[in-house]
Design a protein around this motif. Structure first.
Motif, short mmCIF file in Angstrom:
data_model
loop_
_atom_site.label_atom_id
_atom_site.label_comp_id
_atom_site.label_asym_id
_atom_site.label_seq_id
_atom_site.Cartn_x
_atom_site.Cartn_y
_atom_site.Cartn_z
N UNK B 206 101.66 -16.70 69.23
CA UNK B 206 102.99 -17.16 69.95
C UNK B 206 103.41 -18.47 69.60
N UNK B 207 104.44 -18.79 68.99
CA UNK B 207 104.80 -20.09 68.34
C UNK B 207 106.10 -20.39 68.88
N UNK B 208 106.43 -21.70 68.43
CA UNK B 208 107.66 -22.30 68.49
C UNK B 208 108.26 -22.32 67.23
N UNK B 209 109.11 -21.14 67.01
CA UNK B 209 109.42 -21.07 65.68
C UNK B 209 110.89 -20.33 65.68
N UNK B 210 111.53 -20.48 64.74
CA UNK B 210 113.06 -20.29 64.58
C UNK B 210 113.09 -18.88 64.09
N UNK B 474 115.63 -11.49 66.88
CA UNK B 474 116.45 -12.77 66.75
C UNK B 474 115.63 -13.74 67.79
N UNK B 475 115.90 -14.94 67.32
CA UNK B 475 115.41 -16.18 67.82
C UNK B 475 116.34 -16.99 68.83
N UNK B 476 116.01 -16.72 69.89
CA UNK B 476 116.74 -17.79 70.73
C UNK B 476 116.04 -19.14 70.83
N UNK B 502 117.69 -8.66 77.65
CA UNK B 502 117.35 -8.89 76.60
C UNK B 502 115.79 -9.15 76.20
N UNK B 503 115.17 -8.68 75.25
CA UNK B 503 113.83 -8.86 74.76
C UNK B 503 113.90 -9.22 73.35
N UNK B 504 113.56 -10.43 73.22
CA UNK B 504 113.84 -10.88 71.57
C UNK B 504 112.58 -11.84 71.11
N UNK B 507 108.21 -9.99 66.64
CA UNK B 507 108.15 -9.08 65.54
C UNK B 507 108.22 -7.26 65.64
N UNK B 508 107.37 -7.19 66.87
CA UNK B 508 107.48 -5.74 67.38
C UNK B 508 108.59 -5.23 67.71
N UNK B 509 109.74 -6.07 67.85
CA UNK B 509 110.84 -5.59 68.19
C UNK B 509 111.77 -5.30 67.02
N UNK B 510 111.33 -5.40 65.80
CA UNK B 510 112.23 -5.24 64.31
C UNK B 510 112.18 -6.25 63.73
N UNK B 511 113.01 -6.31 62.82
CA UNK B 511 113.10 -7.31 61.70
C UNK B 511 114.56 -8.11 61.78
N UNK B 512 114.34 -9.58 61.97
CA UNK B 512 115.46 -10.35 62.29
C UNK B 512 115.00 -11.52 61.40
N UNK B 513 115.80 -12.11 60.11
CA UNK B 513 115.58 -13.15 59.51
C UNK B 513 115.45 -14.45 60.41
#
Lengths: 156, 783
Positions: B206-210, B474-476, B502-504, B507-513
């Motif tokens: 779990x991390x604070x990331x974009x 995707x990263x909120x 919205x579940x975002x 990485x288990x939810x897909x690929x989003x750059x």
């Protein structure tokens, strides 16, 4: 050596033993699990850890927990009543005054504290009241507008 | 324009209540039973050889569970661009800046971890410290990285058209230099993470990331854990603005120590460590030569740029390209030459920050354009309008303006600010300035070479028909993507935003750059829209089979099925639904078949309804070296007029008024668009007037606090007029494109142009502190 302190937080009495070097932020977050109080800098610059102590908004990172002995504290968890938001929280939600949300608890507490003392603040007074709460996301405008709108609604 | 139900509104953010009440959990709020706390040992020297590391005493301290150095972490190099992987979790043989990570400790509590850190003995041999590009590039200077003698980590040389030839046709040629100062992201939430490696060999971070995607790839690569066993989850994130876009050493160290101890490990940066980590805006040194004909046509631009990169590459390769490639537009410019150099120095590493690569160049050039307009005796707005690009234009470096409301933005700020009545007519000490900006809606290619989709999305309807679950990686991070993507899903599926969960950011939810280069509304939005359309098609197919009505004759809107040829008899479906929900509350009634009923019927006939969507841009840009950097499916643009007052006695600048117009293509959420614009303006104001990370002679950050590194407060920012321009971008979902970063572009030059209007001095160095401006004003008076 730990010291036994008593205080009220969000209308609940606590009696806890704290080490003398622990800040109020640490004790609220780690001992009381009140994680709505955020720590952004730890030295009183950002205001994210603002809580209300005996009616005044303070940076809880600058207060040692032992100094809060006997005081009455409100954290962000004590602002809403059940599932109904405080007017300030409601206007923040409605008017887009929240982005990343990290400053929001402190911002809401500074704003509610202002409106308690000064129900009809000018824009300048609102800006002064929240000038110790840094926000990097919003540019402050929608926050100021939300506080002013809360003031209007609370007057009614 | 088509009428919409959910988008183009001012719906509140989906996460607003959680954030307003303190319920929202950020990485530092997370804990797990039996958790350890990690702490770093960081270099006190800016440049030194590591001769020996002795961890014996630290390991012996009661409560210490793990001590790691490069020996334990391994030597795999990582970074942002695979062409410049130059970082390691822990320095094996030398440190390159004050704060470079040397070792880490995991202990039962943070105090013990920090005490153990202080017991690690490191023998250093100090090396010459290179703190600026001049000394780093000097003949014979020590190499900060052995692979790069001369310390130039990256250089770019591009020419489009023919600059020298074109210059011969010009009537006015002007050369100016400009330097900004290193900025800090200044996000409120310091980076934090919690790693958990379980007994089955699965790692959860779990991390604070974009970008959960890039963190997942990096952790997997560095620690040698199969990518399928690495899950990265982003809780609520307290701002990023660029510096949280790549993996950091803390994330990898926490994972490493969790794997070694079998216990969860939590680490949190202090504010000082945030400054040391940096990865924010570089210091740029630009020299710009612009040639213009006497009718005001801009003909040629040469841009030479040096970047002070700090100790490692991070996003720097992209930065050095962006500093050139984004500058020509939004103006028609047939000849453009660019030479850029990114130089290693012994300072914290710079990377991407809002307006990546373009902000200082834009500040420089828009100010130079004002000087040229003055020489031409043209109004700065008219001069810009004469050269402005429009929809359908292609830049000399092959960027395609599939939509561009630049003219509309400029006219909007001219008219909205009262420009014509104020320009040239304000009293001494007061001034008004204008500038334009331009930015990508997402980088056209992934950072690593890949055919991967930039975003995937999945919608799973709950089996009772009650809810639409949207899954996206995707990263909120505060910009509002959860709300925007929820709105897009709701609109495309035909339900309300309340119906969408919205579940975002997982990485288990897909690929989003991830949230960088202003990509999520356009790119993640496309994927979500496609997933919603796929879901709708499946529900309507199921209905079609039951009711024997063609799909083309049905739709879903506002939560009910729309029958284009009048309502059929669906009483059997309703009876079936009510039987399934016997005894439950809120059963459907009335003359319309609800989406809930339709979704339940679809489940009963087809099983779980899952809709999929994925998006990647088509091939973009030209064929030249570096052509990929700066390409985007769409470009946003903006214009701004700023009014200032300068105190003639002290040089203090007060920004009185800002009028900003931004072309976001189409506003999915109007409140959010304004919020992004206003936030951008405040960051730009800070960078123009206050912000500067300073260093002492040893390379230590001299102002690593939010008290001494000043970001704007509520008293520094005026209320601003934000004007939304919509140009209906053909490559965007519902016509949407960026607003998050581009909106910062015109702020700094508009302030500088307003200061010039007020006191007649040109500024070639940021920030324009009172002291610096006063000195310039005094110098002018002497002349």
């Amino acid at each position: 050596m730990k010291k036994l302190i008593t205080f009220r937080v969000n209308d609940r009495e606590y009696e806890i033993a704290v080490a003398p070097n622990r800040t109020l932020t640490q004790v609220l977050r780690e001992d009381l699990n009140l994680l709505g109080t955020k720590e952004g800098c730890g030295v009183g610059d950002c205001g994210a850890c603002t809580v209300i102590v005996d009616g005044k908004p303070v940076n809880s990172c600058l207060v040692l927990a032992v100094q809060a002995d006997g005081s009455d504290i409100t954290t962000i968890e004590g602002v809403a009543r059940g599932d109904s938001l405080h007017t300030v929280q409601q206007t923040f939600v409605e008017m887009g005054a929240i982005q990343c949300g990290f400053c929001t608890p402190g911002m809401v507490l500074s704003a509610t504290s202002l409106l308690d003392k000064n129900p009809r603040p000018t824009e300048r007074e609102v800006r002064e009241a929240i000038s110790g709460n840094l926000c990097r996301c919003t540019g402050y405008q929608k926050i100021v507008e939300a506080v002013q709108e809360a003031s209007r609604r609370m007057k009614k | 324009m088509k009428a919409y139900n959910v988008i183009n509104t001012r719906l509140p953010r989906v996460d607003a209540k959680a954030k307003a009440t303190g319920d929202a959990r950020y990485a530092a709020d997370l804990a797990m039973p039996n958790m350890l706390y990690g702490a770093f040992l960081q270099s006190p020297f800016a440049h030194a050889k590591i001769l020996n590391i002795d961890t014996t005493a630290a390991k012996k301290l009661p409560g210490v569970r793990d001590v790691v150095t490069a020996k334990e972490a391994g030597l795999v190099k990582y970074g942002v661009s695979p062409a410049r992987y130059d970082e390691q979790v822990f320095c094996p043989d030398k440190v390159r800046y004050v704060g470079d990570e040397v070792a880490a400790v995991a202990a039962d509590d943070l105090e013990t971890a920090m005490e153990a850190v202080s017991l690690i003995k490191v023998d250093y041999e100090e090396l010459p410290v290179l703190l600026d590009i001049e000394s780093a590039m000097k003949e014979g200077a020590i190499a900060i990285h052995d692979d790069f003698p001369g310390n130039i980590g990256a250089e770019v040389h591009q020419e489009f058209g023919n600059f020298e030839e074109a210059l011969k046709e010009c009537d006015i040629v002007r050369t100016d230099r400009f330097v900004n100062k290193r900025q800090d992201g200044g996000f409120l939430e310091p980076q934090a993470c919690l790693a958990h490696y379980d007994l089955n060999g699965n790692l959860t971070l779990w991390t604070s990331t974009q970008s959960v995607h890039y963190v997942q790839r990096s952790v997997s690569m560095v620690l040698g854990i199969p990518i399928g066993k690495v899950r990265v989850i982003k809780p609520y994130v307290g701002g990023g603005f660029g510096p949280k876009a790549a993996v950091n050493a803390m994330e990898i160290a926490a994972c490493l120590m969790s794997r070694r101890t079998g216990r969860p490990v939590k680490m949190v940066f202090s504010r000082e460590q945030v400054f040391l980590h940096s990865r924010a805006r570089h210091q740029f040194f630009h020299e710009l030569t612009t040639g213009v004909k006497k009718d005001g046509t801009i003909v040629a631009l040469k841009n030479t740029c040096y970047l002070d990169g700090g100790a490692y590459s991070s996003f720097g390769i992209a930065t050095i390209y962006y500093a050139g490639s984004l500058l020509g537009a939004p103006y028609k410019l047939p000849n453009m030459k660019y030479d850029g150099y990114r130089v290693y120095t012994n300072k914290p590493t710079c990377g991407a920050q809002r307006g990546h690569g373009g902000v200082a160049a834009r500040a420089a050039w828009e100010q130079q354009l004002d000087s040229i307009a003055a020489e031409l005796n043209m109004d700065p707005v008219e001069f810009r309008l004469k050269n402005i690009m429009k929809t359908g234009d292609v830049t000399c470096n092959d960027f395609n303006m599939s939509s561009l409301g630049m003219k509309e933005c400029l006219e909007a700020v001219r008219d909205g600010s009262g420009w014509s009545t104020k320009k040239g007519k304000l009293p001494a000490g007061k001034g008004i300035g204008v500038a334009c900006g331009f930015f990508v809606s997402g980088a056209g290619y992934p950072i690593y070479r890949s055919e991967t989709f930039h975003s995937t999305a999945t919608i799973r309807l709950s089996e009772d028909g009650g809810a639409v679950n949207l899954y996206t990686a995707a990263a909120e991070i505060g910009q509002g993507s959860d709300t925007i993507l929820g709105q897009i899903a709701a609109e495309a599926l035909g339900v309300s935003l309340d119906d969408v969960k919205v579940h975002s950011g997982d990485t288990d939810f897909g690929v989003d750059l991830g949230a960088y280069s202003s990509r999520q509304t356009l790119m993640s939005g496309h994927a979500v829209k496609a997933a919603a359309e796929d879901t709708k098609r499946q529900v309507l197919e199921a209905l079609s089979e039951k009711l024997n009505i063609s799909i083309a004759d049905m739709d879903i809107a506002k939560g009910v099925v729309v029958f284009k040829n009048g309502n059929p008899d669906f009483s059997q479906l309703r009876t079936a639904y009510i039987k399934e929900h016997r005894g439950w509350e809120d059963l459907p009634s009335g003359g319309e078949l609800t989406f809930r009923e339709a979704a339940r019927i679809a489940f009963l006939t087809r099983g779980v309804i899952i809709g999929n969507g994925a998006y990647k841009p088509g091939e973009l840009g030209g064929k030249y070296k570096g052509a990929a950097v700066g390409t985007s499916p769409a470009y946003g643009c903006s214009a701004q007029v700023v009014e200032v007052t300068v105190d003639m006695e002290t040089g203090k600048v007060t920004v009185d008024d800002m009028t900003d117009a931004h072309d976001c293509g189409f506003a999915i959420n109007r409140t959010n668009v304004e919020g992004q614009m206003q936030g951008s303006l405040s960051m730009g104001l800070g960078e123009a007037l206050f912000e500067e990370v300073r260093f002492d002679e040893k390379g230590r950050v001299a102002n690593p606090s939010l008290g001494e590194y000043r970001i704007p407060t509520a008293l520094d920012m005026p209320n601003v007029r934000t004007i939304i321009v919509e140009s209906d971008e053909p490559n965007g979902p519902f016509g949407a494109k960026e607003v998050g970063e581009g909106a910062i572009m015109p702020t700094i030059p508009a302030i500088l142009n307003a200061i010039h209007d007020a006191v007649g001095v040109r500024i070639d160095e940021l920030p324009i502190t009172s002291e610096r401006l006063y000195a310039l004003m005094k110098g002018k008076r002497r002349k």
